[in-house]
Motif scaffolding. Sequence first.
Motif, PDB file in Angstrom:
ATOM      1  N   GLU A 136      11.386 -27.149 -47.022  1.00  0.00           N
ATOM      2  CA  GLU A 136      12.185 -26.658 -48.147  1.00  0.00           C
ATOM      3  C   GLU A 136      12.395 -25.147 -48.037  1.00  0.00           C
ATOM      4  OE1 GLU A 136      11.478 -26.526 -52.875  1.00  0.00           O
ATOM      5  OE2 GLU A 136      11.294 -28.511 -51.950  1.00  0.00           O
ATOM      6  N   GLU A 137      11.348 -24.460 -47.616  1.00  0.00           N
ATOM      7  CA  GLU A 137      11.413 -23.007 -47.463  1.00  0.00           C
ATOM      8  C   GLU A 137      12.267 -22.605 -46.253  1.00  0.00           C
ATOM      9  OE1 GLU A 137       8.111 -19.416 -47.128  1.00  0.00           O
ATOM     10  OE2 GLU A 137       7.449 -21.425 -47.700  1.00  0.00           O
ATOM     11  N   GLU A 138      12.122 -23.348 -45.151  1.00  0.00           N
ATOM     12  CA  GLU A 138      12.871 -23.063 -43.922  1.00  0.00           C
ATOM     13  C   GLU A 138      13.317 -24.394 -43.311  1.00  0.00           C
ATOM     14  OE1 GLU A 138      15.000 -22.165 -41.219  1.00  0.00           O
ATOM     15  OE2 GLU A 138      14.256 -20.377 -42.242  1.00  0.00           O
ATOM     16  N   PRO A 139      14.531 -24.863 -43.658  1.00  0.00           N
ATOM     17  CA  PRO A 139      14.992 -26.194 -43.238  1.00  0.00           C
ATOM     18  C   PRO A 139      15.045 -26.424 -41.728  1.00  0.00           C
ATOM     19  CG  PRO A 139      16.378 -25.321 -44.983  1.00  0.00           C
ATOM     20  CD  PRO A 139      15.470 -24.200 -44.550  1.00  0.00           C
ATOM     21  N   ARG A 140      14.978 -25.380 -40.920  1.00  0.00           N
ATOM     22  CA  ARG A 140      15.029 -25.556 -39.472  1.00  0.00           C
ATOM     23  C   ARG A 140      13.652 -25.353 -38.813  1.00  0.00           C
ATOM     24  NH1 ARG A 140      19.929 -26.167 -37.331  1.00  0.00           N
ATOM     25  NH2 ARG A 140      19.250 -25.348 -35.326  1.00  0.00           N
ATOM     26  N   PHE A 141      12.586 -25.496 -39.583  1.00  0.00           N
ATOM     27  CA  PHE A 141      11.232 -25.335 -39.054  1.00  0.00           C
ATOM     28  C   PHE A 141      10.808 -26.655 -38.404  1.00  0.00           C
ATOM     29  CE2 PHE A 141       6.596 -24.761 -39.222  1.00  0.00           C
ATOM     30  CZ  PHE A 141       6.488 -23.500 -38.675  1.00  0.00           C
ATOM     31  N   GLY A 142      11.172 -26.805 -37.124  1.00  0.00           N
ATOM     32  CA  GLY A 142      11.017 -28.064 -36.403  1.00  0.00           C
ATOM     33  C   GLY A 142       9.602 -28.590 -36.300  1.00  0.00           C
ATOM     34  N   LYS A 143       8.639 -27.712 -36.227  1.00  0.00           N
ATOM     35  CA  LYS A 143       7.250 -28.164 -36.092  1.00  0.00           C
ATOM     36  C   LYS A 143       6.835 -29.035 -37.282  1.00  0.00           C
ATOM     37  CE  LYS A 143       5.602 -24.188 -33.430  1.00  0.00           C
ATOM     38  NZ  LYS A 143       4.662 -23.047 -33.443  1.00  0.00           N
ATOM     39  N   ALA A 144       7.315 -28.700 -38.475  1.00  0.00           N
ATOM     40  CA  ALA A 144       6.976 -29.484 -39.661  1.00  0.00           C
ATOM     41  C   ALA A 144       7.554 -30.892 -39.552  1.00  0.00           C
ATOM     42  CB  ALA A 144       7.472 -28.782 -40.923  1.00  0.00           C
ATOM     43  N   LYS A 199       0.243 -43.237 -38.902  1.00  0.00           N
ATOM     44  CA  LYS A 199      -0.581 -43.568 -40.068  1.00  0.00           C
ATOM     45  C   LYS A 199       0.115 -44.492 -41.057  1.00  0.00           C
ATOM     46  CE  LYS A 199      -3.810 -40.830 -38.575  1.00  0.00           C
ATOM     47  NZ  LYS A 199      -5.024 -41.377 -37.988  1.00  0.00           N
ATOM     48  N   GLU A 200       1.442 -44.384 -41.149  1.00  0.00           N
ATOM     49  CA  GLU A 200       2.163 -45.137 -42.176  1.00  0.00           C
ATOM     50  C   GLU A 200       3.088 -46.205 -41.599  1.00  0.00           C
ATOM     51  OE1 GLU A 200       4.011 -42.309 -44.834  1.00  0.00           O
ATOM     52  OE2 GLU A 200       2.103 -41.283 -45.204  1.00  0.00           O
ATOM     53  N   LYS A 201       3.214 -46.234 -40.276  1.00  0.00           N
ATOM     54  CA  LYS A 201       4.047 -47.231 -39.578  1.00  0.00           C
ATOM     55  C   LYS A 201       5.488 -47.224 -40.088  1.00  0.00           C
ATOM     56  CE  LYS A 201       0.212 -48.261 -37.589  1.00  0.00           C
ATOM     57  NZ  LYS A 201      -0.201 -47.299 -36.591  1.00  0.00           N
ATOM     58  N   ARG A 202       5.985 -46.050 -40.354  1.00  0.00           N
ATOM     59  CA  ARG A 202       7.375 -45.857 -40.789  1.00  0.00           C
ATOM     60  C   ARG A 202       8.164 -45.349 -39.575  1.00  0.00           C
ATOM     61  NH1 ARG A 202       6.453 -42.393 -46.257  1.00  0.00           N
ATOM     62  NH2 ARG A 202       8.728 -42.356 -46.238  1.00  0.00           N
ATOM     63  N   TYR A 203       8.398 -46.248 -38.629  1.00  0.00           N
ATOM     64  CA  TYR A 203       8.894 -45.880 -37.307  1.00  0.00           C
ATOM     65  C   TYR A 203      10.299 -45.280 -37.307  1.00  0.00           C
ATOM     66  CZ  TYR A 203       4.834 -48.593 -35.936  1.00  0.00           C
ATOM     67  OH  TYR A 203       3.565 -49.054 -35.802  1.00  0.00           O
ATOM     68  N   ARG A 204      11.216 -45.864 -38.059  1.00  0.00           N
ATOM     69  CA  ARG A 204      12.588 -45.325 -38.049  1.00  0.00           C
ATOM     70  C   ARG A 204      12.627 -43.922 -38.638  1.00  0.00           C
ATOM     71  NH1 ARG A 204      12.285 -48.887 -35.296  1.00  0.00           N
ATOM     72  NH2 ARG A 204      12.279 -47.117 -33.934  1.00  0.00           N
ATOM     73  N   GLU A 205      11.886 -43.702 -39.698  1.00  0.00           N
ATOM     74  CA  GLU A 205      11.839 -42.364 -40.285  1.00  0.00           C
ATOM     75  C   GLU A 205      11.177 -41.375 -39.316  1.00  0.00           C
ATOM     76  OE1 GLU A 205      11.036 -42.874 -44.902  1.00  0.00           O
ATOM     77  OE2 GLU A 205      10.139 -44.482 -43.681  1.00  0.00           O
ATOM     78  N   ALA A 206      10.115 -41.820 -38.662  1.00  0.00           N
ATOM     79  CA  ALA A 206       9.447 -40.969 -37.677  1.00  0.00           C
ATOM     80  C   ALA A 206      10.407 -40.593 -36.559  1.00  0.00           C
ATOM     81  CB  ALA A 206       8.221 -41.683 -37.107  1.00  0.00           C
ATOM     82  N   GLU A 207      11.158 -41.556 -36.088  1.00  0.00           N
ATOM     83  CA  GLU A 207      12.110 -41.301 -35.007  1.00  0.00           C
ATOM     84  C   GLU A 207      13.120 -40.222 -35.408  1.00  0.00           C
ATOM     85  OE1 GLU A 207      15.255 -43.697 -32.116  1.00  0.00           O
ATOM     86  OE2 GLU A 207      14.018 -44.819 -33.527  1.00  0.00           O
ATOM     87  N   GLU A 208      13.657 -40.320 -36.602  1.00  0.00           N
ATOM     88  CA  GLU A 208      14.623 -39.317 -37.066  1.00  0.00           C
ATOM     89  C   GLU A 208      13.978 -37.939 -37.180  1.00  0.00           C
ATOM     90  OE1 GLU A 208      17.911 -39.633 -37.146  1.00  0.00           O
ATOM     91  OE2 GLU A 208      17.432 -41.613 -36.317  1.00  0.00           O
ATOM     92  N   LEU A 209      12.752 -37.906 -37.647  1.00  0.00           N
ATOM     93  CA  LEU A 209      12.051 -36.621 -37.774  1.00  0.00           C
ATOM     94  C   LEU A 209      11.772 -36.002 -36.401  1.00  0.00           C
ATOM     95  CD1 LEU A 209       9.766 -37.645 -40.721  1.00  0.00           C
ATOM     96  CD2 LEU A 209      11.415 -35.758 -40.772  1.00  0.00           C
ATOM     97  N   TYR A 210      11.395 -36.815 -35.436  1.00  0.00           N
ATOM     98  CA  TYR A 210      11.187 -36.283 -34.081  1.00  0.00           C
ATOM     99  C   TYR A 210      12.482 -35.701 -33.524  1.00  0.00           C
ATOM    100  CZ  TYR A 210       6.676 -38.785 -33.848  1.00  0.00           C
ATOM    101  OH  TYR A 210       5.391 -39.240 -34.059  1.00  0.00           O
ATOM    102  N   GLU A 214      15.734 -30.913 -32.173  1.00  0.00           N
ATOM    103  CA  GLU A 214      16.978 -30.174 -32.396  1.00  0.00           C
ATOM    104  C   GLU A 214      16.696 -28.761 -32.913  1.00  0.00           C
ATOM    105  OE1 GLU A 214      20.774 -30.162 -35.462  1.00  0.00           O
ATOM    106  OE2 GLU A 214      19.656 -32.027 -35.205  1.00  0.00           O
ATOM    107  N   PHE A 215      15.809 -28.652 -33.890  1.00  0.00           N
ATOM    108  CA  PHE A 215      15.559 -27.365 -34.536  1.00  0.00           C
ATOM    109  C   PHE A 215      14.621 -26.459 -33.748  1.00  0.00           C
ATOM    110  CE2 PHE A 215      16.316 -29.756 -38.746  1.00  0.00           C
ATOM    111  CZ  PHE A 215      17.679 -29.559 -38.658  1.00  0.00           C
ATOM    112  N   THR A 216      13.731 -27.069 -32.956  1.00  0.00           N
ATOM    113  CA  THR A 216      12.757 -26.294 -32.185  1.00  0.00           C
ATOM    114  C   THR A 216      12.692 -26.869 -30.771  1.00  0.00           C
ATOM    115  OG1 THR A 216      11.506 -26.121 -34.261  1.00  0.00           O
ATOM    116  CG2 THR A 216      10.446 -25.258 -32.293  1.00  0.00           C
ATOM    117  N   PRO A 217      13.751 -26.654 -29.987  1.00  0.00           N
ATOM    118  CA  PRO A 217      13.828 -27.304 -28.673  1.00  0.00           C
ATOM    119  C   PRO A 217      12.765 -26.859 -27.676  1.00  0.00           C
ATOM    120  CG  PRO A 217      15.648 -25.766 -28.981  1.00  0.00           C
ATOM    121  CD  PRO A 217      14.927 -25.855 -30.295  1.00  0.00           C
TER     122      PRO A 217
END
Length: 167
Positions: free
Chosen positions: A36-44, A55-66, A71-74
Amino acid sequence: MNEKIEELEGKFRYADQLIADNELEEAKALLFSLIEEEPRFGKAYNHIGWIYETKEKRYREAEELYKQAMEFTPDYPAPYINYLYLLNTELRGEEAEAHIQKAKNVVGINKISLWTEWAYMLEYTGRFEESIEKYKEIIPMQNNLEKLEQLKTDIERVRKKADMLKL
């Protein structure tokens, strides 16, 4: 490094420690506040993706986050390996192979982890001889005796699969 980046990195290190301490909800809240503070902070994005995947087995969401993390922190190696783990877990060989070609050029990437996942991808796609050769490429890089024994086991497993398919 400017003051803002130092502050973000400090919060990120704290979130990393929270994950290590299995304080996942608190870690996620802090990581989302970083975004929220820095939308391009890729490590987060990478760390939330890791929590979602492992931990949560939310694979599609994890994939998008990766993907957002890359993209943000190549130049941050972690999401390249994490995304590869996800692709290999799902036996998505063609996508994994294309991703490996990008990941192998990332400075600082853990070559042993990358080569191991590469060899595994070759194995599950039935390219046994290539897999064995890739596992052998790891041997000079590896300095842990237990992991060297694991490489030996991996190579023996691949040879056994190849032999079994000849039956």
